[in-house]
Motif scaffolding. Structure first.
Motif, PDB file in Angstrom:
ATOM      1  N   UNK A 114       0.718  -1.156   0.254  1.00 16.57           N
ATOM      2  CA  UNK A 114       0.059  -0.055  -0.370  1.00 16.57           C
ATOM      3  C   UNK A 114       1.053   1.220   0.440  1.00 16.57           C
ATOM      4  N   UNK A 115       0.995   2.026  -1.169  1.00 19.57           N
ATOM      5  CA  UNK A 115       1.330   2.938  -1.294  1.00 19.57           C
ATOM      6  C   UNK A 115       1.149   4.097  -2.214  1.00 19.57           C
ATOM      7  N   UNK A 116      -0.142   4.484  -1.726  1.00 20.34           N
ATOM      8  CA  UNK A 116      -1.002   5.892  -2.959  1.00 20.34           C
ATOM      9  C   UNK A 116       0.411   6.596  -2.822  1.00 20.34           C
ATOM     10  N   UNK A 117      -0.333   6.983  -4.139  1.00 19.55           N
ATOM     11  CA  UNK A 117      -0.370   8.072  -4.882  1.00 19.55           C
ATOM     12  C   UNK A 117      -0.221   8.808  -4.049  1.00 19.55           C
ATOM     13  N   UNK A 150      10.761  16.921  -1.146  1.00 18.94           N
ATOM     14  CA  UNK A 150      11.254  17.877  -2.004  1.00 18.94           C
ATOM     15  C   UNK A 150       9.457  17.769  -1.849  1.00 18.94           C
ATOM     16  N   UNK A 151       8.782  18.414  -0.733  1.00 25.17           N
ATOM     17  CA  UNK A 151       7.260  18.940  -1.062  1.00 25.17           C
ATOM     18  C   UNK A 151       6.794  20.107  -1.674  1.00 25.17           C
ATOM     19  N   UNK A 152       6.033  19.298  -2.010  1.00 27.89           N
ATOM     20  CA  UNK A 152       5.853  21.994  -3.027  1.00 27.89           C
ATOM     21  C   UNK A 152       4.465  22.034  -2.845  1.00 27.89           C
ATOM     22  N   UNK A 177       0.303  14.575  -3.365  1.00 22.08           N
ATOM     23  CA  UNK A 177       0.318  13.662  -4.805  1.00 22.08           C
ATOM     24  C   UNK A 177       1.282  13.350  -4.713  1.00 22.08           C
ATOM     25  N   UNK A 178       2.152  12.813  -4.220  1.00 21.00           N
ATOM     26  CA  UNK A 178       3.486  12.400  -4.485  1.00 21.00           C
ATOM     27  C   UNK A 178       3.698  13.546  -3.721  1.00 21.00           C
ATOM     28  N   UNK A 313      -0.355   9.639 -18.554  1.00 23.71           N
ATOM     29  CA  UNK A 313      -0.317  10.733 -18.133  1.00 23.71           C
ATOM     30  C   UNK A 313      -1.086  10.583 -17.257  1.00 23.71           C
ATOM     31  N   UNK A 314      -0.303  12.482 -16.518  1.00 25.84           N
ATOM     32  CA  UNK A 314      -1.418  12.302 -14.927  1.00 25.84           C
ATOM     33  C   UNK A 314      -1.446  14.034 -15.665  1.00 25.84           C
ATOM     34  N   UNK A 315      -3.303  13.959 -15.311  1.00 23.87           N
ATOM     35  CA  UNK A 315      -3.606  15.785 -15.172  1.00 23.87           C
ATOM     36  C   UNK A 315      -4.436  15.241 -14.096  1.00 23.87           C
TER      37      UNK A 315
END
Lengths: 615, 615
Positions: A114-117, A150-152, A177-178, A313-315
């Protein structure tokens, strides 16, 4: 009509009606529940264990050998051995389910961690003072950075921060998200985090609601793809997009609405608020993928058949018209080529084909048939223009596998049929076409060249009841599967000579595809450790029947396995685990696409494959 | 009125009028052209060399020592030594300009390498075939990946690819922002790539158009910040945003329109198409930064004065209402704290303060005054609420430095003034306030406590002409800078006792800030190698005058240097070189912010700093 029994599966609450003598394993597949079966139905592994809670038959020898006595007393049985002779209620434990087991179990067998985006983090922050004047964002970032260096955050999210931060005394939940903070939520909302995995088929769309804090699947819903109104197959959809100025926009909005409608249903079923859904993952063939992403698919249908995009594709979901949390994401899995899409990537991902030592063949039969053959060293794929015969289309009395469809055909002294929903038949679905032709081949009504014999030729060789069902047709002889008095319409349901020809073309295309892939790899049937049948249709195929008509290679039945909606399972894995996205990308780039049109051996194989095997 | 001469600078085409005896160096600063001057005007380095193309005075001793004879014959002179006694035309070579030299020159002195965030690559691709069925995007990516391994594209860009790729036979230009393809353009457009760097001041907005293929600045334009209609200073703007429901949206749209208008002007000036501008970089104080990004600035004005965001922001220009190429970007440089913003980061970036071995003090005087003191080991900053006195506000006859403003005042037997535009005076700007008070201090009209002496007290100690200009005022004595018959309005222009008090408050705030920063670092004036005067006002200050009133520390004048619009130069560097963005981030996090309100020594220093230095 033959006797049928109702079997109800729990905790799913799904019921199917099946012919006397059907196995629980087959009935479960019919209900869309794929059971794990490492031994392929040989009654040696004991993994397909279920519990019959009402009207359990006596234990078989294998049951007694593999299951403890106290469990047998409670109704435990091996699904592959347990035959249905009465109405039944069957409880399917978690660990017996093919993908549940793969995706969710802890321990040795666990393959997907379990390692959801999308993840949520709740932080309680110190209040600013004259000696701690860090900006609001720096204050939040400092608390998150330990875990996510690297959180943004995007400016639109930052704009919401100052008010939300002060609403609850500098305690706040960041939705990530990431490395990207996609939303801030007042207070602690970490227990509300959901996603939906979609399999967008040319004909059917399935959505699975998943709790991203546990990985559990909460609800499933499906719809007919609303694009069918604009064309049955991918080429007609592509043509529609090309011929109409806003055709692509229209088809995109149709599929977006369809996904929205499925989301509404699964939310209602599971009592989940729509805004707690932060991500949607999608598989589909390359054309479905392009249309969903509003990317012009025109060149897929023009030689040399190139897609606009292969990669994932991620959007933002809002940019595609999908209504989930307003900051939500869409992740569309990568494709392989113009005619081998993200659905095949999903199948390969879910079946671990590109990590396998043994050579395996995955077959996903939908409106098109996609094949993948190989192992971790080399995996080749192709697409077979099988046409929609297996979905009941282009068959005179063909229909989709819904209530009233004959789904199973057996011949003995006469015809025995099973009808979905246990109602008078209205037509026949793909599996019944296979069954009927396979049985007609077995008893000699159809010859290996596909010709339906006249009753005169067969006189004395068949029971009279069967002979009487062979009737003159437009292009030769037809066969009566259900007589006028048995059907809903009062007209007989036939399998025609022309239907047999359609089946020959369809199964020939797939079989020839398999042959070419074998040629490319230089392997024979003996080298193929397993054949994995994926897709809705794959669930329902009877393996011996499929072998008899030469749709599948002649390898031992126990090595032919059902893997259910593996494409959808792949979408679900990508939702649950970021690592699966990397694996999908690896699959997308490392699986070789074989263009059958570019192979000189294809026509020859196709001509041969249209013949039925000699008995 | 005194005699003034017109000096025109080429190739800029800018003219200023200056008093007899002014140096070319000072006149250039007045025209907004900052000359490089490593020796600080001591005539030892020879770097401030210009060419006087009309009415060159005789070479000085220093000219003859440092410049070759044939150059002297062509009018070459050291700007710091060359005094103006006639109308002149001055040619300023590239290498003499402070930031041009820093930003653009090749060779040893080169500090900023051309490496824009936006780059273009033209690729000619093989046409697809049955044996090369790569997707359109993969085909482009493969060509780009050699140089940019992690190249990516957003779905909206991908959508445009198939058509553009086929319009020109698979030859196409990719526009890249870092690793992201932000646009595809038909054919080869690599020679068209521009950006605009903005300095958003509370009062004035400046935009610089830059050719990103060469790094050259093509045009400059400026506007009054349209937000001045909603408040003069940052606090009144913040209040406006808070008190009006859509106040923030309104002020944001005002500044966005202002930037758009500047973009239109620089495009027209340089004959550049607007859609070839792909990026905009922005500096401004933290409030300007927040409003421009549509981020609520409210908490900046409330104790403990925290910003919402400190770090840099990158976003699509369209999301902020900036009209450049539709796929264009905005990069807003990072802030340091609520009252030390990205403009100060720009100053530190452009002056290399955080890479310096020597301790330096940067002073950016705008509506607020920001200070940074230190070197690469430790850099501290603060903001001084100097008020707008230096911009002419809160001064009875104060005005901005435009035509009709007295900008320079000298006292000898009487008053000598210089008026911008060489017209009858209408008021006085900030430099004239400083000059007047400095001169009045020198001759004894103002005492160190800031009291304007009565003519009776000074009788016999001053020329009669000066004595006659001291007149009774509301809060003591006032001083007549221009008599009724000299002015446009026919009313005398006075410097009042109250004006002197305003100046004491303003200069006291800045000087006290400097003192506190020195206390924090534990350094004295002797340790400060250079004082760098930035900002539009900084250009015009006469250093000796500023020292005389105690605005600047008492360090040798040659160590006080003009650096011009260093904040804007920082924005330009961030446009030209990605490395400068990393450096800006380092500046933003490593520069310590000192909250003067939290320092017990500040009030004491402020009380002392309001006094003028004893002579």
């Amino acid at each position: 009509m033959s006797q049928a029994f109702k079997v109800t599966f729990q905790p799913d609450g799904k019921s199917v009606s099946v012919l006397d003598g059907t196995t629980v394993f087959e009935a479960a597949a019919r209900a869309g529940i794929i059971l794990t079966s490492p031994c392929g139905g040989k009654a040696t592994c004991g993994k397909c264990r279920v519990e019959i809670t009402a009207h359990a038959p006596a234990p078989t020898e294998a049951d007694q050998k593999l299951l403890p006595a106290e469990d047998l007393a409670r109704g435990a049985r091996l699904a592959c051995q347990c035959r249905i002779h009465a109405n039944m209620v069957v409880n399917v434990p978690h660990e017996t389910r093919f993908f549940e087991q793969k995706i969710l179990e802890e321990g040795v067998g666990r393959q997907v961690k379990l390692h959801p985006n999308i993840k949520k983090r709740f932080v309680k922050l110190p209040t600013p003072t004259l000696t701690d004047q860090r900006s609001d964002l720096d204050r939040v970032m400092a608390a998150l950075r330990e875990e996510i260096p690297d959180v943004r955050a995007d400016i639109e999210v930052i704009r919401t921060l100052p008010d939300k931060l002060r609403e609850d005394g500098f305690a706040i939940t960041a939705v990530l998200e990431g490395n990207d903070i996609i939303s801030f939520e007042r207070g602690n909302t970490t227990d509300r985090n959901h996603g939906v995995a979609f399999d967008i088929g040319t004909t059917t769309v399935v959505g699975m609601l998943v709790d991203l804090t546990t990985g559990a699947q909460l609800a499933v819903a499906s719809r007919t793809n609303p694009q069918v109104a604009y064309g049955d197959d991918v080429v007609s959809r592509i043509t529609y997009c090309h011929d109409h100025k806003t055709g692509l926009e229209l088809l995109q909005s149709k599929i977006a609405h369809c996904l929205d409608s499925i989301i509404a249903e699964v939310c209602t079923k599971a009592k989940v608020a729509r805004e707690t859904i932060y991500e949607v993952t999608v598989v589909g063939n390359t054309t479905m993928n392009h249309i969903f992403l509003k990317v012009n698919p025109w060149n897929i249908a023009q030689a040399p058949y190139v897609a606009v995009l292969r990669g994932a594709v991620e959007t933002k979901s809002s940019r595609l018209g999908i209504t989930i949390n307003e900051t939500g994401n869409v992740y569309a899995l990568p494709n392989i080529a113009g005619f081998v899409g993200a659905d095949t990537v999903g199948v390969i991902l879910a079946t671990d084909l590109l990590r396998s030592d043994a050579i395996k063949l995955a077959i996903d039969i939908g409106t098109n048939g996609e094949l993948a053959l190989g192992n971790k060293n080399r995996l080749v794929s192709c697409s077979c223009a099988a046409g929609p015969a297996f979905e009941g289309a282009r068959i005179q009395f063909g229909m989709r596998a819904t209530a009233g469809a004959i789904e199973k055909v057996l011949l003995d002294h006469d015809v025995r049929i099973n009808v979905i929903g246990n109602v008078p038949p209205r037509g026949l679905c793909g599996t019944a076409v296979i069954d009927a032709v396979a049985e007609m081949l077995r008893v000699g009504i159809v010859d290996p060249a596909g010709r339906v014999q006249s009753p005169e030729n067969l006189a004395g060789k068949l029971p009279e009841a069967l002979l009487g069902r062979i009737v003159p047709g437009k292009t030769g002889c037809d066969f009566v599967l259900a007589k006028a008095e048995e059907t809903k319409s009062g007209q007989p349901i036939l399998l025609t000579q022309r239907d047999v020809r359609e089946l020959q073309l369809a199964k020939g295309a797939i079989f020839a595809g398999i042959q070419v892939l074998k040629n490319v790899l230089g392997v024979t049937d003996n080298d193929i450790a397993e054949v994995l049948l994926a897709g809705a249709f794959g669930n329902f195929i009877r393996r011996s029947m499929a072998k008899r008509i030469g749709l599948l290679p002649d390898i031992p039945t126990e090595r032919i396995k059902f893997v259910g909606n593996a494409a959808g399972a792949g979408a679900r894995m990508a939702l649950i685990a970021r690592e699966c996205r990397e694996e999908a990308e690896r699959i997308s780039t490392q699986t070789e696409y074989i263009e059958l049109g570019g192979r000189p051996d294809f026509q020859q194989e196709f001509m041969m494959a249209m013949m039925f095997p000699e008995k």
